[in-house]
Scaffold this motif. Sequence first.
Motif, short mmCIF file in Angstrom:
data_model
loop_
_atom_site.label_atom_id
_atom_site.label_comp_id
_atom_site.label_asym_id
_atom_site.label_seq_id
_atom_site.Cartn_x
_atom_site.Cartn_y
_atom_site.Cartn_z
N GLU A 176 13.98 59.02 49.67
CA GLU A 176 14.90 57.91 49.95
C GLU A 176 14.19 56.70 50.51
O GLU A 176 14.61 55.56 50.28
CB GLU A 176 16.00 58.36 50.92
N HIS A 177 13.10 56.91 51.24
CA HIS A 177 12.41 55.79 51.88
C HIS A 177 11.24 55.26 51.06
O HIS A 177 10.74 54.17 51.33
CB HIS A 177 11.92 56.20 53.27
N LEU A 178 10.77 56.03 50.07
CA LEU A 178 9.59 55.62 49.33
C LEU A 178 9.88 55.12 47.93
O LEU A 178 9.00 54.58 47.27
CB LEU A 178 8.59 56.78 49.25
N TYR A 179 11.11 55.29 47.47
CA TYR A 179 11.45 54.89 46.10
C TYR A 179 12.77 54.13 46.09
O TYR A 179 13.62 54.34 46.95
CB TYR A 179 11.55 56.12 45.19
N ASP A 180 12.93 53.24 45.08
CA ASP A 180 14.15 52.45 45.03
C ASP A 180 15.33 53.30 44.56
O ASP A 180 15.19 54.48 44.25
CB ASP A 180 13.96 51.21 44.15
N GLN A 181 16.51 52.66 44.50
CA GLN A 181 17.74 53.40 44.27
C GLN A 181 17.83 54.00 42.87
O GLN A 181 18.64 54.89 42.62
CB GLN A 181 18.94 52.49 44.51
N ASP A 182 17.00 53.52 41.94
CA ASP A 182 17.05 54.02 40.56
C ASP A 182 16.09 55.19 40.31
O ASP A 182 16.02 55.71 39.21
CB ASP A 182 16.73 52.89 39.58
N PHE A 183 15.33 55.59 41.34
CA PHE A 183 14.34 56.65 41.15
C PHE A 183 15.03 58.00 40.94
O PHE A 183 16.06 58.29 41.54
CB PHE A 183 13.43 56.72 42.38
N ASP A 184 14.44 58.83 40.08
CA ASP A 184 14.97 60.17 39.82
C ASP A 184 14.67 61.07 41.01
O ASP A 184 13.56 61.54 41.20
CB ASP A 184 14.33 60.75 38.55
N ARG A 185 15.68 61.33 41.82
CA ARG A 185 15.47 62.06 43.08
C ARG A 185 15.43 63.57 42.89
O ARG A 185 15.32 64.31 43.86
CB ARG A 185 16.55 61.65 44.08
N ASP A 186 15.52 64.03 41.65
CA ASP A 186 15.42 65.46 41.42
C ASP A 186 14.01 65.88 41.00
O ASP A 186 13.75 67.04 40.73
CB ASP A 186 16.40 65.89 40.31
N SER A 187 13.10 64.91 40.96
CA SER A 187 11.74 65.23 40.49
C SER A 187 10.93 65.89 41.61
O SER A 187 11.33 65.90 42.76
CB SER A 187 11.04 63.96 40.02
N ASN A 188 9.76 66.42 41.24
CA ASN A 188 8.88 67.05 42.23
C ASN A 188 7.73 66.13 42.61
O ASN A 188 6.67 66.58 43.02
CB ASN A 188 8.34 68.38 41.68
N THR A 189 7.99 64.81 42.49
CA THR A 189 6.93 63.83 42.74
C THR A 189 6.35 63.95 44.14
O THR A 189 5.14 63.81 44.33
CB THR A 189 7.47 62.41 42.52
N ILE A 190 7.18 64.16 45.14
CA ILE A 190 6.70 64.23 46.52
C ILE A 190 5.69 65.36 46.67
O ILE A 190 4.61 65.17 47.27
CB ILE A 190 7.88 64.43 47.51
N GLU A 191 6.00 66.53 46.12
CA GLU A 191 5.07 67.66 46.23
C GLU A 191 3.74 67.34 45.56
O GLU A 191 2.68 67.73 46.06
CB GLU A 191 5.70 68.90 45.58
N VAL A 192 3.81 66.63 44.43
CA VAL A 192 2.57 66.26 43.72
C VAL A 192 1.70 65.36 44.59
O VAL A 192 0.49 65.59 44.72
CB VAL A 192 2.91 65.57 42.38
N PHE A 193 2.31 64.36 45.21
CA PHE A 193 1.53 63.43 46.02
C PHE A 193 1.01 64.07 47.30
O PHE A 193 -0.09 63.75 47.76
CB PHE A 193 2.34 62.16 46.34
N VAL A 194 1.79 64.96 47.89
CA VAL A 194 1.30 65.69 49.06
C VAL A 194 0.07 66.51 48.67
O VAL A 194 -0.93 66.55 49.40
CB VAL A 194 2.40 66.59 49.66
N GLY A 195 0.13 67.15 47.52
CA GLY A 195 -1.01 67.93 47.05
C GLY A 195 -2.25 67.07 46.85
O GLY A 195 -3.37 67.48 47.21
N ARG A 196 -2.06 65.89 46.31
CA ARG A 196 -3.20 64.97 46.10
C ARG A 196 -3.77 64.51 47.44
O ARG A 196 -4.99 64.42 47.60
CB ARG A 196 -2.76 63.77 45.28
N LEU A 197 -2.89 64.20 48.38
CA LEU A 197 -3.36 63.75 49.70
C LEU A 197 -4.17 64.83 50.40
O LEU A 197 -5.18 64.54 51.04
CB LEU A 197 -2.17 63.34 50.57
#
Length: 219
Positions: A176-197
Motif C-alpha cells: 500500500e505504501h510502495l505502489y500506486d492505487q492501480d498496482f496488482d496487490r495480489d502479486s508476490n512482488t514484495i517477496e521477490v524484492f525482499v529476496g533480492r535485498l
Amino acid sequence: MRILVVEDDENLNRQLCQALTDAGYVVDTATDGEEGHFLGDTEPYDAVVLDIGLPRMDGISVLEAWRRENRMMPVLLLTARDRWSDKVQGIDAGADDYVAKPFHMEEVLARLRALVRRAAGHASNEITAGPVRLDTKAGRVTVDGQAIKLTSHEFRLLAYLMMHRGKVISRTELTEHLYDQDFDRDSNTIEVFVGRLRKKLPEDLIQTIRGLGYQILAD
C-alpha cells in the motif's frame, strides 16, 4: 514512500508528479478537492501535497475533513504568496508545513523529506541499521561504508523498513505504501524484492516474522 498530489493546475500537477517520481516516490494524483479528499480518506499516504485553491472542495475544507476523520498523514500546503491568512488558516486546520507559489521544486522535495522523516521519528536524512546506512536525500545505501547498488523498487522497500525499524511491517502495508492505487496487490512482488535485498545486504538485516510480515530490528 507514497505521496498524494492534489493540484488543479494540470501543468503544475504534472511537474510535481514528475519531480516526485524522479525523486523515488510513488505518486497518486487528484485535480479537485472531492477526489483528493476521497483518496486521502481511503488510501494510506506517507504525505500529501495539497493546494488550497481547488474546485468542488477547497484545500482547507479537505484538510479539516481529514483531521476530523483522524487521517494524520503529513500535509504540505501550496498557498498563494500574498495570502498570509491562507497560511494561518491552513496551519490551524492541521497542515504540517506550507510552500508559497511560485516555488522551487527543490524546496517542495526538501520539505516533504522532512515531513516524512519526522512522521517516522527521524531527525536526519541518514538512517542506520547496524552496518547499513541509508541516505534518503541522496538515494544512497552503504554497508560498512561501501556503496550498494539497488534498483528504485529495492531502495523504496528498504527505506520503508528502515524508516519503521523495530516495527513489524505486513506485506499489505508495504504494498500500500510502495505502489500506486492501480498496482496488482495480489502479486508476490514484495517477496521477490525482499529476496533480492537479502542477497545484497547483511543476511539477518531483514527478519521474517512468520504470518505477520518483515522487520528490521531497532538498534
